[in-house]
Design a protein around this motif. Structure first.
Motif, mmCIF file in Angstrom:
data_model
loop_
_atom_site.group_PDB
_atom_site.id
_atom_site.type_symbol
_atom_site.label_atom_id
_atom_site.label_comp_id
_atom_site.label_asym_id
_atom_site.label_seq_id
_atom_site.Cartn_x
_atom_site.Cartn_y
_atom_site.Cartn_z
ATOM 1 N N SER A 127 0.850 -1.191 0.000
ATOM 2 C CA SER A 127 0.000 0.000 0.000
ATOM 3 C C SER A 127 0.886 1.241 0.000
ATOM 4 O O SER A 127 2.121 1.143 -0.052
ATOM 5 N N SER A 128 0.288 2.427 0.103
ATOM 6 C CA SER A 128 1.057 3.666 0.176
ATOM 7 C C SER A 128 1.000 4.207 1.595
ATOM 8 O O SER A 128 0.185 3.770 2.414
ATOM 9 N N ALA A 132 0.944 10.948 -0.525
ATOM 10 C CA ALA A 132 0.566 11.409 -1.869
ATOM 11 C C ALA A 132 0.160 10.194 -2.686
ATOM 12 O O ALA A 132 0.533 9.065 -2.360
ATOM 13 N N PRO A 133 -0.632 10.403 -3.740
ATOM 14 C CA PRO A 133 -0.933 9.279 -4.632
ATOM 15 C C PRO A 133 0.350 8.705 -5.226
ATOM 16 O O PRO A 133 1.281 9.442 -5.555
ATOM 17 N N VAL A 134 0.398 7.394 -5.352
ATOM 18 C CA VAL A 134 1.613 6.715 -5.798
ATOM 19 C C VAL A 134 1.304 5.873 -7.033
ATOM 20 O O VAL A 134 0.259 5.215 -7.101
ATOM 21 N N SER A 250 -4.113 6.350 -2.226
ATOM 22 C CA SER A 250 -4.245 5.940 -3.626
ATOM 23 C C SER A 250 -2.946 5.312 -4.116
ATOM 24 O O SER A 250 -1.882 5.930 -4.030
ATOM 25 N N THR A 251 -3.058 4.093 -4.606
ATOM 26 C CA THR A 251 -1.894 3.390 -5.151
ATOM 27 C C THR A 251 -2.271 2.770 -6.483
ATOM 28 O O THR A 251 -3.286 2.069 -6.575
ATOM 29 N N THR A 252 -1.467 3.031 -7.500
ATOM 30 C CA THR A 252 -1.671 2.440 -8.820
ATOM 31 C C THR A 252 -0.458 1.601 -9.183
ATOM 32 O O THR A 252 0.680 2.067 -9.091
#
Length: 258
Positions: A127-128, A132-134, A250-252
């Motif tokens: 996960s992050s 910040a979004p990753v 948020s993790t992509t």
């Protein structure tokens, strides 16, 4: 007397086509017979109607795009490689704890640590940390089952004697701040993520992968984790979202499965 056929000329020439009529009784007047022949002649002279393309062509605006079909994650109550998924949630946190603080896969912003210390049939996607979004790019061996944390909390006793029941209550209370869970694989959602909650229950040893190994059972975890079956070779995208109070998580993952 029966009328068997009618001949018709065009421009004075005889039409070689012959059109059969049903037998007409002899008593039928010549006028009616002549009318029947005229009807047949008109029908034979009429060209076949061309197919109207609009009659068979669907109106694109009338076609509604089907919603993406949900991804079939492994049932949260199912054992995976002879272990309950609650134990896999502990194994994931033990993997994260095996790295120095600030340089673990959770803090990774590029995917450089995707394969670090991974082993076995199950592959962890970190996960992050919520800063910040990753977006991470990873090469993934084919045939790996994926363990995906969506949102989780970890309670540790530190130097105190662990009160596992109290820590479990604190962890569960902290999860009430979590909302907006979502997980999608190649644009297809995993439905009903609330069913994928896994709690460690009692305390477990967080530091079993440290050197030297630490076997003290001083940690409790709770959260939502999904186990995904192996992805086929090729490019895939996994997107994880959650919210802790007002903080988005948020993790992509952009995966290259080989």
């Amino acid at each position: 007397m029966a009328l068997r056929s009618c001949g018709h000329g065009v421009g004075g020439a005889r039409d070689n086509r012959r059109m059969s009529l049903r037998t007409i009784p002899a008593r039928t007047s010549a006028v009616l017979r002549a009318a029947a022949c005229a009807v047949l002649a008109a029908a034979s002279a009429q060209p076949a109607a061309a197919a109207d393309p609009s009659a068979v062509t669907a109106d694109p605006s009338a076609v509604t795009a089907a919603a993406p079909r949900p991804v079939a994650a492994i049932d949260p109550d199912e054992f995976v490689f002879d272990r309950p998924q609650a134990e896999w949630s502990q194994a994931y946190l033990q993997w994260v704890a095996a790295f120095p603080r600030g340089s673990s896969p959770v803090s990774d912003t590029t995917g450089a640590l995707c394969a670090a210390k991974q082993a076995g049939d199950v592959w962890f996607l970190a996960s992050s940390d919520g800063t910040a979004p990753v977006e991470r790019n990873c090469v993934l061996p084919a045939g790996k089952t994926l363990f995906v944390p969506v949102a989780s909390v970890l309670e540790r006793s530190g130097n105190r004697e662990p009160d596992c029941a109290a820590m479990a209550r604190i962890a569960a209370t902290n999860l009430t701040h979590v909302s907006a869970l979502s997980l999608a694989v190649d644009g297809k959602p995993v439905d009903d993520l609330s069913a994928y909650r896994q709690s460690s229950g009692g305390c477990f040893a967080l530091g079993v992968r440290l050197v030297p190994r630490q076997d003290a059972k001083q940690a409790v975890s709770d959260g939502w984790f999904a186990m995904l079956p192996p992805l086929p070779p090729g490019a895939h995208t996994i997107v994880v979202h959650a919210r802790f109070d007002s903080t988005p998580l948020s993790t992509t993952y952009h995966l290259d499965v080989r």
